[in-house]
Design an enzyme around this catalytic site. Structure first.
Site, PDB file in Angstrom:
ATOM      1  N   CYS A 179      30.020 -17.630  12.447  1.00  0.00           N
ATOM      2  CA  CYS A 179      28.837 -16.758  12.442  1.00  0.00           C
ATOM      3  C   CYS A 179      29.231 -15.310  12.152  1.00  0.00           C
ATOM      4  O   CYS A 179      29.845 -14.645  12.995  1.00  0.00           O
ATOM      5  CB  CYS A 179      28.133 -16.891  13.794  1.00  0.00           C
ATOM      6  SG  CYS A 179      26.846 -15.662  14.090  1.00  0.00           S
ATOM      7  N   CYS A 236      27.844 -12.707  14.593  1.00  0.00           N
ATOM      8  CA  CYS A 236      28.540 -12.842  15.884  1.00  0.00           C
ATOM      9  C   CYS A 236      29.830 -12.030  15.861  1.00  0.00           C
ATOM     10  O   CYS A 236      30.172 -11.350  16.832  1.00  0.00           O
ATOM     11  CB  CYS A 236      28.863 -14.306  16.185  1.00  0.00           C
ATOM     12  SG  CYS A 236      27.429 -15.387  16.322  1.00  0.00           S
TER      13      CYS A 236
END
Length: 106
Positions: free
Chosen positions: A31, A34
């Protein structure tokens, strides 16, 4: 104290039973957003040491807790106080925004 990993098995002990508020970051290795907020969360973990704990749950390695929490997109941040969710936030945000969210939620 830097952020640390929490698993499905340790979630209740580390988060729900914590004596201080806890920010849970649901994330994954793949991600991009993230990874963007990771350094900011590490810095905030240091700034809030002793007042707020910041932990990370890898959704790929620990699918049960995100499913129970209704996580549909990551990064997903949940702030727990006294074992209950008091606020949540989805998506990447700058450090100042994350800090403000934590301060107004605790």
């Amino acid at each position: 104290m830097p952020t640390h990993a929490v698993t499905d098995d340790t979630f209740d002990a580390e988060v729900r039973n914590s004596d201080i508020p806890v920010v849970v970051d649901f994330w994954a290795e793949w991600c991009g957003p993230c990874k963007q907020i990771g350094p900011a969360l590490e810095e905030l973990a240091e700034e809030f040491e002793g007042k707020v704990k910041i932990v990370k749950v890898n959704v790929d390695d620990n699918p049960n807790t995100p499913a129970q929490m209704g996580v549909r997109g990551i990064p997903a941040l949940f702030l727990f106080k006294d074992g209950q969710v008091v606020s949540n936030k989805v998506g990447a945000a700058p450090k100042a925004s994350l800090k403000g969210w934590i301060e107004e939620s605790v």
